[in-house]
Design a protein around this motif. Sequence first.
Motif, PDB file in Angstrom:
ATOM      1  N   MET A   1     -15.484  -7.764  39.204  1.00  0.00           N
ATOM      2  CA  MET A   1     -14.454  -8.415  38.211  1.00  0.00           C
ATOM      3  C   MET A   1     -13.401  -8.232  39.620  1.00  0.00           C
ATOM      4  O   MET A   1     -12.332  -9.222  39.402  1.00  0.00           O
ATOM      5  CB  MET A   1     -14.329  -7.603  37.133  1.00  0.00           C
ATOM      6  CG  MET A   1     -15.061  -8.051  36.129  1.00  0.00           C
ATOM      7  SD  MET A   1     -14.624  -9.995  35.125  1.00  0.00           S
ATOM      8  CE  MET A   1     -12.454  -9.304  34.679  1.00  0.00           C
ATOM      9  N   PRO A   2     -12.993  -6.996  39.963  1.00  0.00           N
ATOM     10  CA  PRO A   2     -11.911  -6.785  40.933  1.00  0.00           C
ATOM     11  C   PRO A   2     -11.695  -8.287  41.787  1.00  0.00           C
ATOM     12  O   PRO A   2     -10.568  -8.654  42.791  1.00  0.00           O
ATOM     13  CB  PRO A   2     -11.644  -5.966  41.968  1.00  0.00           C
ATOM     14  CG  PRO A   2     -12.786  -4.113  40.712  1.00  0.00           C
ATOM     15  CD  PRO A   2     -13.970  -6.042  40.348  1.00  0.00           C
ATOM     16  N   LEU A   3     -12.934  -8.691  42.440  1.00  0.00           N
ATOM     17  CA  LEU A   3     -12.736  -9.763  43.697  1.00  0.00           C
ATOM     18  C   LEU A   3     -11.993 -10.933  42.649  1.00  0.00           C
ATOM     19  O   LEU A   3     -11.610 -11.563  43.728  1.00  0.00           O
ATOM     20  CB  LEU A   3     -14.051  -9.491  44.001  1.00  0.00           C
ATOM     21  CG  LEU A   3     -15.168 -11.008  44.638  1.00  0.00           C
ATOM     22  CD1 LEU A   3     -13.549 -10.317  45.993  1.00  0.00           C
ATOM     23  CD2 LEU A   3     -15.701 -11.096  45.596  1.00  0.00           C
ATOM     24  N   LEU A   4     -12.439 -10.864  41.753  1.00  0.00           N
ATOM     25  CA  LEU A   4     -12.283 -12.671  40.652  1.00  0.00           C
ATOM     26  C   LEU A   4     -10.835 -12.084  40.515  1.00  0.00           C
ATOM     27  O   LEU A   4      -9.744 -12.922  41.271  1.00  0.00           O
ATOM     28  CB  LEU A   4     -13.060 -12.642  39.567  1.00  0.00           C
ATOM     29  CG  LEU A   4     -14.482 -13.284  39.805  1.00  0.00           C
ATOM     30  CD1 LEU A   4     -15.622 -13.561  38.598  1.00  0.00           C
ATOM     31  CD2 LEU A   4     -14.656 -14.481  40.245  1.00  0.00           C
ATOM     32  N   GLY A   5     -10.761 -10.963  40.719  1.00  0.00           N
ATOM     33  CA  GLY A   5      -9.162 -10.781  40.074  1.00  0.00           C
ATOM     34  C   GLY A   5      -8.240 -10.622  41.550  1.00  0.00           C
ATOM     35  O   GLY A   5      -7.472 -11.533  41.383  1.00  0.00           O
ATOM     36  N   LEU A   6      -8.605 -10.393  42.610  1.00  0.00           N
ATOM     37  CA  LEU A   6      -7.853 -10.810  44.051  1.00  0.00           C
ATOM     38  C   LEU A   6      -8.043 -12.108  44.574  1.00  0.00           C
ATOM     39  O   LEU A   6      -6.990 -12.927  44.379  1.00  0.00           O
ATOM     40  CB  LEU A   6      -9.299 -10.581  44.597  1.00  0.00           C
ATOM     41  CG  LEU A   6      -8.767 -10.309  46.227  1.00  0.00           C
ATOM     42  CD1 LEU A   6      -7.537  -8.979  46.980  1.00  0.00           C
ATOM     43  CD2 LEU A   6      -9.567 -10.035  47.727  1.00  0.00           C
ATOM     44  N   PHE A   7      -8.813 -13.297  44.204  1.00  0.00           N
ATOM     45  CA  PHE A   7      -8.863 -15.045  44.068  1.00  0.00           C
ATOM     46  C   PHE A   7      -7.684 -15.155  43.246  1.00  0.00           C
ATOM     47  O   PHE A   7      -7.911 -15.945  42.970  1.00  0.00           O
ATOM     48  CB  PHE A   7     -10.082 -15.492  44.292  1.00  0.00           C
ATOM     49  CG  PHE A   7     -10.861 -15.240  45.892  1.00  0.00           C
ATOM     50  CD1 PHE A   7     -10.632 -14.728  46.532  1.00  0.00           C
ATOM     51  CD2 PHE A   7     -12.211 -14.513  44.778  1.00  0.00           C
ATOM     52  CE1 PHE A   7     -11.658 -14.356  47.630  1.00  0.00           C
ATOM     53  CE2 PHE A   7     -13.262 -14.165  45.831  1.00  0.00           C
ATOM     54  CZ  PHE A   7     -12.498 -14.403  47.482  1.00  0.00           C
TER      55      PHE A   7
END
Length: 157
Positions: free
Chosen positions: A85-91
């Motif tokens: 989830m944080p990776l998707l939020g980052l992008f």
Amino acid sequence: MMEEVARVVACDNQGWLTVEVELKSTCKSCSSSDSCGTSAVAQAFSAKTQQFSIQSERTCEVGELLKLGLPESVILKAAALVYLMPLLGLFAGAVFGQFFAGLFEINSDLSAIAFAALGAIAAWFFGKHKAKQLEVDSQPVILAYLGSGISLEKLPV
């Protein structure tokens, strides 16, 4: 199914048991743990335990050992929520920051970095909340009643 041995701490008349599971560190299990500094630090801290309630089909005595099981899918879903989830939020934040910079004619790199950080933090909190909710909703099941544990304190010297 992931399995763990738990000790019964308390039992009530309605079939609910309070069990205690010792949380193990994987740091002590490799072959180079004798010469590893991280292993020495892990061994310096005492073992942590977690207590929770579980329903049982039969009454148990305090000190009895149980084999509990939890499906791997629960752990995989929680790990995906917390890490992906944080990776998707980052992008998503970076894309939104680029779009926002184009609308207001500001520095696109700074805007993308700022919104990427905000997106990653917001998604991390969301994923952590959903993972805790998943943990509450999933209950381990009793796979086996193992009986009483052996205590070395009661043996004569």
